[in-house]
Design a protein around this motif. Structure first.
Motif, PDB file in Angstrom:
ATOM      1  N   ALA A  94      37.107  74.370  54.907  1.00 39.22           N
ATOM      2  CA  ALA A  94      36.982  75.468  53.953  1.00 39.22           C
ATOM      3  C   ALA A  94      37.106  74.975  52.516  1.00 39.22           C
ATOM      4  CB  ALA A  94      38.042  76.529  54.240  1.00 39.22           C
ATOM      5  N   VAL A  95      38.004  74.017  52.295  1.00 40.52           N
ATOM      6  CA  VAL A  95      38.173  73.433  50.958  1.00 40.52           C
ATOM      7  C   VAL A  95      36.909  72.692  50.545  1.00 40.52           C
ATOM      8  CG1 VAL A  95      39.418  71.657  49.650  1.00 40.52           C
ATOM      9  CG2 VAL A  95      40.678  73.274  51.096  1.00 40.52           C
ATOM     10  N   ILE A  96      36.378  71.876  51.432  1.00 40.59           N
ATOM     11  CA  ILE A  96      35.149  71.137  51.124  1.00 40.59           C
ATOM     12  C   ILE A  96      34.014  72.106  50.823  1.00 40.59           C
ATOM     13  CG2 ILE A  96      33.396  69.594  52.081  1.00 40.59           C
ATOM     14  CD1 ILE A  96      35.664  68.260  53.685  1.00 40.59           C
ATOM     15  N   ASP A  97      33.912  73.171  51.613  1.00 42.73           N
ATOM     16  CA  ASP A  97      32.862  74.168  51.395  1.00 42.73           C
ATOM     17  C   ASP A  97      32.982  74.809  50.017  1.00 42.73           C
ATOM     18  OD1 ASP A  97      30.841  76.187  51.859  1.00 42.73           O
ATOM     19  OD2 ASP A  97      32.481  77.573  52.322  1.00 42.73           O
ATOM     20  N   GLY A  98      34.191  75.221  49.629  1.00 44.46           N
ATOM     21  CA  GLY A  98      34.371  75.886  48.347  1.00 44.46           C
ATOM     22  C   GLY A  98      34.019  74.994  47.173  1.00 44.46           C
ATOM     23  N   PHE A  99      34.460  73.747  47.204  1.00 45.31           N
ATOM     24  CA  PHE A  99      34.188  72.837  46.091  1.00 45.31           C
ATOM     25  C   PHE A  99      32.751  72.346  46.099  1.00 45.31           C
ATOM     26  CE2 PHE A  99      38.796  72.787  45.999  1.00 45.31           C
ATOM     27  CZ  PHE A  99      39.066  72.711  44.639  1.00 45.31           C
ATOM     28  N   TYR A 100      32.171  72.146  47.290  1.00 43.31           N
ATOM     29  CA  TYR A 100      30.767  71.726  47.358  1.00 43.31           C
ATOM     30  C   TYR A 100      29.864  72.812  46.796  1.00 43.31           C
ATOM     31  CZ  TYR A 100      26.380  69.891  49.217  1.00 43.31           C
ATOM     32  OH  TYR A 100      25.104  69.409  49.317  1.00 43.31           O
ATOM     33  N   ARG A 101      30.110  74.057  47.157  1.00 50.32           N
ATOM     34  CA  ARG A 101      29.290  75.163  46.667  1.00 50.32           C
ATOM     35  C   ARG A 101      29.387  75.289  45.151  1.00 50.32           C
ATOM     36  NH1 ARG A 101      31.052  78.598  49.915  1.00 50.32           N
ATOM     37  NH2 ARG A 101      32.607  79.623  48.583  1.00 50.32           N
TER      38      ARG A 101
END
Length: 396
Positions: free
Chosen positions: A223-230
């Motif tokens: 979820a962290v990777i998703d938020g920062f990648y987006r």
């Protein structure tokens, strides 16, 4: 432009490490430092080639100055050179902000808490300056000003990441409808990337953008990777635009408080290097885990990755793509929309969180005037805000 990979990556790392330690002033200033270092002093490439590379990176989503540095390292010393350039330019500010995050809980007493409050007030001035500057360059006419206003209206009714994505898409479509004259973007860019490599990079860019939200519920780390990648994938128009995107990614789900978010953003103005390293602070402050050093590493890698993937993916096709009038019209509309997005963030969360009374507003106004009229360096304005916040805390 040289594609000679015989130059050792250590040379690239050393040069970019010095720049990472000394490059204050934001992405536009960074591009000036790069030109002086690589065009004037070292003659790694011509002025025209450098201008072409800057045009490409400003056209794409992502952190423009870091993308230029990545491309310079790639063209100078291959893929290891690209990674060396990224590490050298990014690590100094990332480590400073990580240290600030890890030591934030130790700051106590009226002076310390007042100084942290002052950093939040500085953020008001910094974002206001960014909105003013971007509106002049990206919304110079009535149609694009209307697109920016429309983006604010979208966010008023659809807050959060969904509203931001919708505003950018609608802005791009409006730019296509309105059209306008294309920009002259100079001559060819030497890529140093094969079409196969470019295709794989683009597939990874879009694949992660689609896949990460689907797997984000499996683990907090995803979820962290998703938020920062987006956030990194949707930044158009400059480093400060990452502020509302990161706010939607970490404050909205409750991983970081708005107060801590703005404190870190203010601190990020006091360090050299790319503003995207603000992600290191946020990653360290996350609750629930991963946080600390692990969270900082995940956040930092995720926020920079999409900008580098899309850069690599477009390099071999850039000369043909930028000649398309429709592509330029789409980007003009999207860039106008991000001005509205940043303007909305100036009100909420920046102003609403940092300004509690007229004294706070007076300090924010003083910082803004110091930046815009007196042309004070950002570091000096950060010091002014922190000192002013401490002073207000002592006054009670």
């Amino acid at each position: 432009m040289s594609n000679d990979t015989e130059h050792r990556p250590a040379e690239v790392f050393a040069v970019f490490l010095r720049l990472g330690l000394t490059s204050f002033g934001g992405p536009i200033a960074h591009l000036g430092y790069f030109r002086d270092e690589f065009v004037t002093r070292r003659r790694w490439l011509s002025d025209a080639a450098y201008a072409d590379l800057v045009a490409l990176c400003q056209f794409l989503p992502g952190p423009a100055s870091s993308q230029v540095g990545f491309a310079l390292g790639l063209m100078r010393a291959g893929w290891r050179g690209a990674l060396a350039a990224f590490a050298g330019f990014t690590l100094p500010s990332a480590l400073l902000l990580l240290a600030f995050a890890l030591g934030a809980d130790a700051i106590d007493g009226p002076l310390g808490t007042g100084a942290l409050a002052g950093l939040k007030i500085v953020a008001v001035a910094i974002v206001a300056q960014a909105v003013l500057g971007m509106s002049r360059s990206l919304c110079p006419d009535r149609p694009r000003a209307a697109i920016a206003l429309g983006a604010v209206a979208v966010l008023a009714f659809v807050p959060g990441a969904a509203g931001m994505i919708g505003a950018i898409v609608l802005g791009a479509l409006a730019g296509l409808v309105l059209g306008g004259e294309g920009r002259s973007l100079g001559g060819p860019v030497a890529p140093g990337v094969t079409r196969r490599q470019a295709g794989l990079a683009l597939a990874a860019f879009f694949g992660l953008l689609i896949l990460l939200p689907l797997v984000a519920g499996w683990a907090q780390g995803l979820a962290v990777i998703d938020g920062f990648y987006r956030a990194g994938a949707l930044v158009f128009g400059g480093g400060h635009v990452v502020l509302p995107l990161l706010q939607a990614g970490v404050v909205a789900p409750g991983w970081v408080s708005e107060a801590d978010f703005l404190t870190g953003y203010g601190a990020a103005q006091a360090v050299p290097g790319p503003l995207f390293t603000f992600a290191a602070y946020l990653g360290a402050m996350l609750d629930p885990a991963p946080s600390g050093i692990t969270g900082a590493a995940l956040a930092l890698g995720a926020v920079f990755l999409p900008g580098f993937l899309v850069l690599v993916g477009v390099l071999p096709f850039w000369d043909r793509f930028r000649a398309m009038g429709r592509a330029q019209a789409l980007m003009r509309g999207a860039n106008a929309a991000v001005v509205g997005i940043l303007g909305a963030a100036l009100y909420d969360p920046v102003f609403t969180t940092a300004i509690g009374d007229m004294r706070d507003f007076a300090l924010a106004l003083a910082c803004f005037l110091a930046l815009t009229l007196w042309k004070a360096p950002a570091l000096a304005v950060v010091a002014l805000g922190a000192a002013g916040g401490a002073g207000l805390a002592l006054l009670g």
